[in-house]
Scaffold this active site. Structure first.
Site, PDB file in Angstrom:
ATOM      1  N   GLY A 615       0.825  -1.205   0.000  1.00 54.65           N
ATOM      2  CA  GLY A 615       0.000   0.000   0.000  1.00 54.65           C
ATOM      3  C   GLY A 615       0.852   1.243   0.000  1.00 54.65           C
ATOM      4  O   GLY A 615       2.090   1.196  -0.035  1.00 54.65           O
ATOM      5  N   GLY A 617       0.424   5.981   0.406  1.00 55.88           N
ATOM      6  CA  GLY A 617      -0.401   7.180   0.449  1.00 55.88           C
ATOM      7  C   GLY A 617       0.434   8.397   0.724  1.00 55.88           C
ATOM      8  O   GLY A 617       1.655   8.401   0.507  1.00 55.88           O
ATOM      9  N   GLY A 618      -0.215   9.432   1.216  1.00 52.61           N
ATOM     10  CA  GLY A 618       0.481  10.683   1.455  1.00 52.61           C
ATOM     11  C   GLY A 618       1.546  10.591   2.524  1.00 52.61           C
ATOM     12  O   GLY A 618       2.482  11.394   2.538  1.00 52.61           O
ATOM     13  N   PHE A 619       1.430   9.614   3.441  1.00 56.37           N
ATOM     14  CA  PHE A 619       2.419   9.484   4.510  1.00 56.37           C
ATOM     15  C   PHE A 619       3.605   8.631   4.094  1.00 56.37           C
ATOM     16  O   PHE A 619       4.627   8.630   4.755  1.00 56.37           O
ATOM     17  CB  PHE A 619       1.775   8.872   5.761  1.00 56.37           C
ATOM     18  CG  PHE A 619       0.682   9.728   6.336  1.00 56.37           C
ATOM     19  CD1 PHE A 619       0.993  10.887   7.024  1.00 56.37           C
ATOM     20  CD2 PHE A 619      -0.632   9.379   6.169  1.00 56.37           C
ATOM     21  CE1 PHE A 619      -0.009  11.687   7.540  1.00 56.37           C
ATOM     22  CE2 PHE A 619      -1.640  10.173   6.683  1.00 56.37           C
ATOM     23  CZ  PHE A 619      -1.328  11.325   7.365  1.00 56.37           C
ATOM     24  N   GLY A 620       3.479   7.872   3.042  1.00 55.06           N
ATOM     25  CA  GLY A 620       4.567   7.027   2.587  1.00 55.06           C
ATOM     26  C   GLY A 620       4.095   5.658   2.161  1.00 55.06           C
ATOM     27  O   GLY A 620       2.894   5.357   2.194  1.00 55.06           O
ATOM     28  N   LYS A 621       5.028   4.796   1.758  1.00 53.13           N
ATOM     29  CA  LYS A 621       4.695   3.451   1.295  1.00 53.13           C
ATOM     30  C   LYS A 621       4.541   2.497   2.480  1.00 53.13           C
ATOM     31  O   LYS A 621       5.115   2.697   3.544  1.00 53.13           O
ATOM     32  CB  LYS A 621       5.777   2.939   0.362  1.00 53.13           C
ATOM     33  CG  LYS A 621       5.905   3.758  -0.928  1.00 53.13           C
ATOM     34  CD  LYS A 621       7.012   3.215  -1.820  1.00 53.13           C
ATOM     35  CE  LYS A 621       7.120   4.039  -3.106  1.00 53.13           C
ATOM     36  NZ  LYS A 621       8.205   3.540  -3.990  1.00 53.13           N
ATOM     37  N   VAL A 622       3.755   1.436   2.235  1.00 53.87           N
ATOM     38  CA  VAL A 622       3.499   0.436   3.270  1.00 53.87           C
ATOM     39  C   VAL A 622       4.045  -0.905   2.768  1.00 53.87           C
ATOM     40  O   VAL A 622       3.762  -1.313   1.634  1.00 53.87           O
ATOM     41  CB  VAL A 622       1.994   0.310   3.584  1.00 53.87           C
ATOM     42  CG1 VAL A 622       1.767  -0.692   4.704  1.00 53.87           C
ATOM     43  CG2 VAL A 622       1.402   1.666   3.953  1.00 53.87           C
ATOM     44  N   ASP A 732      -8.531  12.329   7.580  1.00 55.59           N
ATOM     45  CA  ASP A 732      -8.364  11.766   6.240  1.00 55.59           C
ATOM     46  C   ASP A 732      -9.042  10.402   6.155  1.00 55.59           C
ATOM     47  O   ASP A 732      -8.485   9.433   5.639  1.00 55.59           O
ATOM     48  CB  ASP A 732      -6.882  11.653   5.887  1.00 55.59           C
ATOM     49  CG  ASP A 732      -6.656  11.414   4.393  1.00 55.59           C
ATOM     50  OD1 ASP A 732      -7.574  11.731   3.601  1.00 55.59           O
ATOM     51  OD2 ASP A 732      -5.592  10.902   4.022  1.00 55.59           O
TER      52      ASP A 732
END
Length: 921
Positions: A615, A617-622, A732
């Site tokens: 995954g 998003g705006g916070f980074g990759k997972v 969010d």
């Protein structure tokens, strides 16, 4: 003897003189009183005896208008909303009876519906003449007269518009009231601010001015006295009507005047026309024989009329002459009519054809003189189809509002009717006549005191929400009278005492929320049984003195209180020593192995050098990872823009690590070194909700699974909002942040990150600074201020995704992206919800629950934040929906089992019959 009398007279004389002087002073004082005061007192007595109510809207004080002989009161006792204004000083073109009334007015800049409450002494089931006066007078300096609707009771009356400059207009109605309180309501249509200058109510005889539909609206009233069009009010008119001169100068009619010293006789005519209108009359011009009149009214779809003809013979006719005539109204013939000298006569006729009024008054063949007519009135039939709310419900809700001192612009007039103007906080059933209140939400109103006994009057109530107040006392026995109650929410109050047994006697109760009170004693076994059987959703957490069952454990707990306390103290001391020792070892372990505070090298190892991306998003990759003990984790590697100081980062992370709820993704640990930051979460094997709703998904969520996911997510968000101190705002929330475990249990991810992880400049680290487009609250997007209601908006979008399977943004036929609720709204207005529900379900869903979830979703996505519900209410509504759905499924299963059992018995019976049958040989 005479001497004694003289002495007695001398002794009494000073007192006689004093009494005479005092009486003379009193008479002088009375004589000095102003005529206005005396007249005002007389007017008050007259108004009281007649039952009239005359209101000068916006006036500061009561006064007597000598022009019309009425006592006008200020409107402070008749309405609680609106603002007073003074019209611009240019009233010279007004007539005498409107001049003072048009100097001030009351305007209503707030609220959709604002109502005057008129309480005539005669009460219900009587006929009243109601008149409203509107003088715009450019009071607001905008030169833009508004357009608004006026309602009488619960029904539409008239639209007011076109009042430019100093123009004024009146609206008049003869209204038969079925209620003791008559509401006259001004309704804002978004074409300017409603206002009113004066309002009057006068009782009239119940047998006159009344149609089969109950009310008549004045379309035209004319007296035939003057060559120019003017308006008049007469003191001797007991109904205080306004008469407009027909303007004979431009017609084929001329005046016929009575001798000046003649007086028209007062009669028992129930219409009581004023004497003044009979001093003159109209007759045909010389050479003509008939009086003719026609006028057209625009009616949609049609309207019926009554015409009232007022006659009096005002000319002394020689004995050898005769005046006799007939009346033809739209083809309807009436007569012949003959008149008595100076005796008024009123003839009411109903027009047989709607829309147009054509009447002719013709002399008969026996008449020597032409016909005459003093005045006429044209009244249109006003059909009032709506019935007011059940009076017992109205009285109860008014008492409740007064008891708890609840006021507001939204609490005006009838609570349920009309439906589009019903009160916020309640729902009504319109299947019955009259309508009934079935749902009442008084949550978060800062209510104090005990639960109002008046609530027991609301016999049709199905849902009662009094949560998040400061209500005290025990649960009252009168609640057992609410036999239709299905949901009762009294959470987060200060209720005390035991949990009463009678709650289990409410036959339809399926949701009982008593969380966060001070209840004590044991839980009745009957409630526990209903809860265990799935018949009752029982919530009683956060009642520290409430025992888990009725088995006597409460008594045992009291009996063994001292030994238990002593044991607890001993245990605490032992645990304290162990904690000190464990904390020392833990500190060393953390420094050496970083079990919770992972090193970056451990992160690399856990993820196998960031092998699998699951995954982003705006916070980074997972990335997917596995701990040494085999626990699967998801590691969010924060992007460079998410950095902040080490101490701030660690403080925020530790705060998030203590937030635990079954519907929140657990934060296991973190990594923070000079160059890298990462968060370690529990791994959710079934991914995120958006993936499952996608058309490319290999699996399809059933309807029940979707409702359960909605309830799970609502639980998590409600905990963040109301269970955390201070509350945590997600900021969010979206479908991709709703994760699912192996049992499809939903958990919210990334909560608190929007607030916790910001760059040094303080900017939001999400890809979109104001959340994710399609989910973001319009008010928050405009202001940048996020709050609980911002999350509620986003949750509403997720509910719509669950229903439809569509994403938050949808491309329309023009190729533009629109929000999901904008796509749904015009379709849902048609009443066909089946075209909206996810087609992949192939119709396998419960229509009633779909409507319920849709209503909850649209309440969440309201453009105005204050109109959105709290998450506790959203959760309760979804719980109720799930409970109902489960009950339906259980009933269907039981029915299927019964059918199968019956079929099995029938087959065995056939087998027995076959065995016993003789051989076919």
């Amino acid at each position: 003897m005479n001497m004694d009398r003289r002495k007695a007279l001398v002794s009494v004389a000073p007192w006689l003189i004093f009494a005479l002087l005092y009486t003379t002073y009193g008479n002088l004082k009375l004589a000095a009183a102003s005529n206005d005061d005396v007249l005002a007192e007389r007017m008050k007595l007259a108004a009281k005896s007649s039952g009239s109510i005359s209101i000068d809207c916006g006036a500061d004080e009561d006064y007597v208008d000598e022009n019309v002989g009425l006592l006008y009161k200020s409107d402070r006792d008749f309405i609680s909303t609106g603002k007073n204004y003074v019209a611009q000083p240019d009233a010279t073109r007004l007539q005498a009876f409107t001049e003072r009334l048009c100097k001030n007015l009351r305007s209503f800049p707030t609220g959709k519906k604002n109502c005057y409450n008129l309480r005539p002494e005669q009460g219900k089931n009587h006929n009243y003449y109601i008149r409203a006066l509107f003088c715009y007078g450019n009071y607001d300096g905008k030169n833009q007269p508004p357009e608004f609707d006026v309602y009488v009771g619960v029904n539409y009356w008239v639209t007011v518009n076109g009042l430019a400059g100093w123009a004024w207009t009146t609206r008049e109605i003869f209204h038969f009231s079925s209620t003791d309180v008559i509401h006259v309501c001004l309704v804002n249509k978004d074409f300017g601010i409603p206002f009113i200058s004066a309002l009057e109510l006068h009782p009239v005889n119940d047998s006159i001015y009344k149609s089969e539909f109950g009310s008549l609206s004045v379309a035209r009233r004319s007296q035939l006295s003057y060559p120019t069009a003017m308006n008049f009010r007469y003191k001797d008119d007991v109904f205080h009507r306004i008469w407009t001169s027909y303007g004979l100068a431009n017609s084929t009619w001329v005046n016929a005047s009575a001798t000046s010293d003649m007086q028209v006789h007062q009669t028992d005519d129930p219409y009581k026309p004023p004497v003044e209108i009979f001093r003159t009359a109209a007759q045909p011009q010389k050479g003509l024989h008939s009086l003719r009149y026609n006028i057209s009214f625009i009616c949609s779809p049609s309207c019926d009329f009554y015409v009232y003809f007022h006659f009096a013979e005002i000319v002394k006719i020689p004995q050898d002459q005769r005046r006799e005539f007939t009346i033809t109204l739209n083809g309807l013939n009436y007569g012949p009519v003959s008149l008595e000298y100076l005796k008024p006569q009123t003839i009411p006729l109903k027009s047989p054809a709607p829309g147009d009024i054509n009447f002719t008054i013709n002399p008969t063949s026996n008449s020597d003189l032409p016909p005459i007519l003093s005045a006429f009135e044209i009244l249109s039939v006003l059909k009032l189809p709506l019935s007011p709310t059940d009076q017992s419900d109205v009285d109860a809700i008014m008492d409740i509002m007064q008891l708890y001192n609840i006021n507001g612009d939204e609490l005006q007039g009838d609570p349920c009717v009309p439906r589009e103007l019903s009160w916020n906080g309640l729902n009504c059933s319109y299947d019955s006549n009259p309508p009934r209140i079935i749902s009442l939400d008084l949550s978060s109103r800062k209510l104090t005191g005990e639960i109002a006994p008046t609530l027991s009057v609301l016999k049709a109530i199905q849902s009662l929400d009094l949560s998040y107040n400061k209500l005290t006392g025990s649960l009252p026995n009168f609640l057992v009278e609410l036999q239709n109650l299905t949901r009762l929410d009294l959470s987060y109050n200060d209720l005390t005492g035991p949990l009463p047994e009678f709650l289990a006697q409410l036959p339809n109760l399926n949701t009982l929320n008593l969380i966060g009170n001070k209840l004590s004693g044991s839980i009745p076994q009957s409630l526990i049984e209903k809860s265990n059987n799935g018949m009752l959703q029982l919530s009683i957490d956060k009642n520290p003195n409430l025992c888990p069952s009725g088995s006597g454990s409460c008594e045992k707990k009291k009996h063994f209180l001292l030994p238990v306390v002593a044991s607890i103290i001993s245990t605490l001391i032992l645990l304290l020593l162990i904690a000190i020792s464990w904390g020392y070892r833990r500190k060393k372990e953390t420094q050496n192995s970083n079990t919770w505070a992972f090193s970056y090298s451990e992160i690399v190892s856990i993820t196998e050098d960031f092998k699998t991306i699951i995954g982003g998003g705006g916070f980074g990759k997972v990335f997917f990872g596995t701990l040494k003990d085999g626990t699967q984790v998801a590691i969010k590697l924060l992007s460079q823009s998410s950095r902040q100081g080490y101490k701030e980062f660690q403080a925020e992370v530790q705060l998030l690590m203590i937030v635990h709820h079954r519907n929140l993704v657990s934060l296991i640990g973190y990594c923070r070194d000079s160059h890298n930051m990462a968060l370690v979460y529990e791994f959710m094997v079934n991914g995120n909700l958006r993936e499952h709703l996608s058309e490319t998904s290999g699996s399809i969520l059933t309807w029940k699974e979707r409702i359960q996911i909605a309830v799970d997510a609502a639980y998590g968000l409600e905990y963040l909002h109301n269970g955390c101190k201070p509350p945590i705002i997600h900021r969010d929330l979206k479908a991709s942040n709703i994760l699912l475990n192996e049992k499809l249990q939903a958990k919210i991810a990334d909560f608190g990150l929007s607030r916790a992880f910001t760059s040094e400049s303080g900017t939001h680290v999400s890809t979109c600074p104001a959340g994710t487009f399609g989910y973001v609250d319009p008010e928050a997007q405009a202001s940048g201020n996020f709050n609980k209601k911002s999350d509620v908006y986003s949750f509403g979008v997720i509910l719509l995704e669950l229903i439809t399977g569509q994403p938050a943004l949808i491309r329309n036929t023009a190729g533009n992206f629109i929000c999901i609720h904008q796509w749904i709204r015009p379709i849902i207005d048609t009443g066909d919800i089946r075209t909206i529900v996810d087609a992949r379900l192939q119709g396998q869903f419960n229509v009633n629950s779909a409507w319920e979830v849709m209503e909850i979703a649209f309440s969440c996505v309201s453009d105005v934040a204050i109109q959105r519900p709290d998450m506790s209410h959203v959760l309760a509504g979804l719980q109720e929906c799930l409970t109902t759905l489960m009950a339906v499924e259980a009933s269907q299963k039981l029915e299927a089992m019964t059918t199968r059992s019956s079929h099995s018995l029938r087959m065995r019976h056939l087998d027995i019959d076959t065995d016993m049958a003789p051989s076919a040989r």
